[in-house]
Design a protein around this motif. Sequence first.
Motif: not given
Length: 509
Positions: A369-385
């Motif tokens: 997608q072109e844009k997504i909610p920031l909370v979903r980006e943060v969830e992905y980042l948190t899962n990666y960490v």
Amino acid sequence: MIELLKRPDTVRKAEVGVAAFVYLFLVFFLLTGGLGDTPKYQFDQVRLPFGYYENYLFPNLVRYTVLFGAFLLLHLRVIPRLLRREEVFSHAVFTFLIFLGMGLVLGVADTYRRYYLYGTPLAEDASYSEGAFYGIVFRDSFVDGFILIVMVAVYNILRHLALRLLAEPDSIPPRYRPVTRDGLGALAVWFASLVLLLLAQVPGELVLGWGTIIPTGTALYGLAFFRLIPASLGKKRPPLAYLLRIVLTLVASVVPLFLLLTALSNDAETALGITSFAAVCHLVITAPLAWVLFGRYARGNEELFVLKKELGQTHANVDFLRSQINPHFLFNALNTIYGTAIQEKAERTSEGIEKLGDMMRFMLQENMQEKIPLVREVEYLTNYVSLQKLRTDPNPSIRVQVEIQPPLHPVQIAPMLLIPFVENAFKHGISFREPSHIVISLEVREGTLDFDVHNSRHTRQGSDPEKDHSGIGLPNVRQRLQLLYPGRHELMIRETAREFFVHLTLRLQ
């Protein structure tokens, strides 16, 4: 032509070239006497002395130069800015000054060029007074200036509409696009040059001839492109069949064109000369040009067909590969392994599989997608960490600290914009032999995101395959920021021998 539309300066240069050609054409024929007889007989009729340089050459040279210079000023600077509504008042004043300058200079030149009017009878027993003579000359000069301004304005409006039409080729049926482009270009050149010829007051025969050749040539070009050439390609000798059709078309058009020109000029000899000249020009220039351009168009269509075919095969191959590695199969496999880890009470393994599944789902669904909610980006980042910490937590010398404050209001962000900095931190900031640390913080205030990553740096061992590879993550994210958030971000990267710092400020709203 489409490439030219992308470079407006090139189009302007072409138009200036046409205007310069008309100007040099007029000057050349003025100097060589090709513009017809001088007005000497008009001076002789009223018994006034005639000077070739004073009453003909220099006044006409001044007239052509003033008209050409005014055309350049209006067409290149003033009218386009007025149409774009840039500094309207100052450019309107500038236009008025050009109008006054043209009227005055042309008027002075015409007092010499049309001095024979001073002796022309106004009535049976009276002649022009000095005031009446100057009034008529300067009135006509100001009218010429006004006509030039109006014509340049009309030309720019038509030009703007034509360029918009050509810039949106989907609005034109594909089979008409080549002729539409070429025809509009030819008519634009014809219109601009015809205006200059009319205002230069060249002999009517020259204006009539020039005004005939371009429209009839454009009509013949369109007829050849859509009818004559396609009908000839199926014959045994296509070029010969095409030539025969062109000759028959020209012969059929001679009589109607001759009658029309005779009605316009009221001179059968002039009409016959223009008709014959136009027929020869179209036979020698227009017909071969249409044949060559049609060949280029046909070759372009053939190449496009081949490219579309190859592209279709490529898509088919990609779809086949995708079908071999079905995402649902991977998710089902992960779920099976996850269930097995739960049964065997391998909590860390099951947690890692769960995090990996969430990340894969994000990559397959929301990353496109072109844009997504920031909370979903943060969830992905948190899962990666969290996935990385499964590897680093057993080592007490590695410290990973994450401070993320969720946004108070929903905001959107381009996907996968933050993770490259975190990946880079884990790639270069973790060592199982030395103390290491990674600190990640994220905060959103009033639509502005502040993101910081601070990590240690370690020299890679000689046996490390990644030792000489810096990756494409950071250069790629720099480019994406420039494209997606121009003027709305600030990225600062600082590094020392032992530490690496990243600070990103991003205006999301």
